[in-house]
Design an enzyme around this catalytic site. Sequence first.
Site, mmCIF file in Angstrom:
data_model
loop_
_atom_site.group_PDB
_atom_site.id
_atom_site.type_symbol
_atom_site.label_atom_id
_atom_site.label_comp_id
_atom_site.label_asym_id
_atom_site.label_seq_id
_atom_site.Cartn_x
_atom_site.Cartn_y
_atom_site.Cartn_z
ATOM 1 N N ASN A 102 0.851 -1.185 0.000
ATOM 2 C CA ASN A 102 0.000 0.000 0.000
ATOM 3 C C ASN A 102 0.892 1.242 0.000
ATOM 4 O O ASN A 102 2.020 1.200 0.486
ATOM 5 C CB ASN A 102 -0.886 0.020 1.254
ATOM 6 N N HIS A 122 0.785 5.170 1.380
ATOM 7 C CA HIS A 122 0.024 6.008 2.308
ATOM 8 C C HIS A 122 0.681 7.394 2.386
ATOM 9 O O HIS A 122 1.884 7.493 2.596
ATOM 10 C CB HIS A 122 -0.010 5.360 3.696
ATOM 11 N N SER A 181 4.752 7.011 2.435
ATOM 12 C CA SER A 181 5.325 5.717 2.811
ATOM 13 C C SER A 181 4.736 4.606 1.947
ATOM 14 O O SER A 181 3.543 4.598 1.659
ATOM 15 C CB SER A 181 4.955 5.385 4.276
ATOM 16 N N ASP A 210 -2.996 0.678 8.134
ATOM 17 C CA ASP A 210 -1.820 1.532 7.887
ATOM 18 C C ASP A 210 -0.688 1.227 8.861
ATOM 19 O O ASP A 210 0.151 2.087 9.144
ATOM 20 C CB ASP A 210 -2.188 3.032 7.966
#
Length: 210
Positions: A107, A109, A136, A145
Amino acid sequence: PLPIVILISGRGSNMRAIAEQATKGKLTVEIRAVISDRADAVGLATAAEFGIPAAALSPRDYADRPAYDAALASLVASYSPSLVVLAGFMRILTPNFIGPFADRILNIHPSLLPKYRGLHTHRRALEAGDTHHGVSVHFVTQELDGGPVIIQARVPVLVGDTEADLSARVQRQEHRIYPEAIEWFAQGRLELREDRAWLDGRRLDEPVTT
Ligand code: GAR
């Protein structure tokens, strides 16, 4: 090339950056599909431009979050990806999705994690008076997260910045570091093991910064 599936919810500028790098041969991936939870995501048209199969799967057609996540997992699995890339996919994922792809979901973020998990990260950085902000790339685990961070890019917060200014500055870095992390994974240099990120056989106690 590493088969990947990209999940989006909106504009898809990260997906475009990944597709461009792949087209140029700089990124050793084959994007098998782009899937959105929103049928109106602009990124679906972008995917089609690149000749990538694009589909929408609407949460409205499912009774609850676990049911949706199970359906999403089946759809993604039908493309047999070795890596699932979340690129602005704005839904919280449950074990029904994360389980089948454990250790191979990334992912991006828009904050310097562990700062500002969740939403409105640019606004929160401005309100806090931070002098730096950033983005990040991390492995996805069950903690929102909260998975191990792989790489971060920092940007300055400038006097008079609006949320849009800051977001644009961060996005330029996103388009640089996400392909980089994905290529590490494609080259077999990056893995999630013992709940930590490992690069070139070394445990990353701190993310790579660039
Ligand atoms: C990106 O800025 C990404 O960091 C953020 O959404 C944007 C998507 O842009 N992701 C999150 O906030 C995840 N919680 P894009 O659709 O143009 O790639």
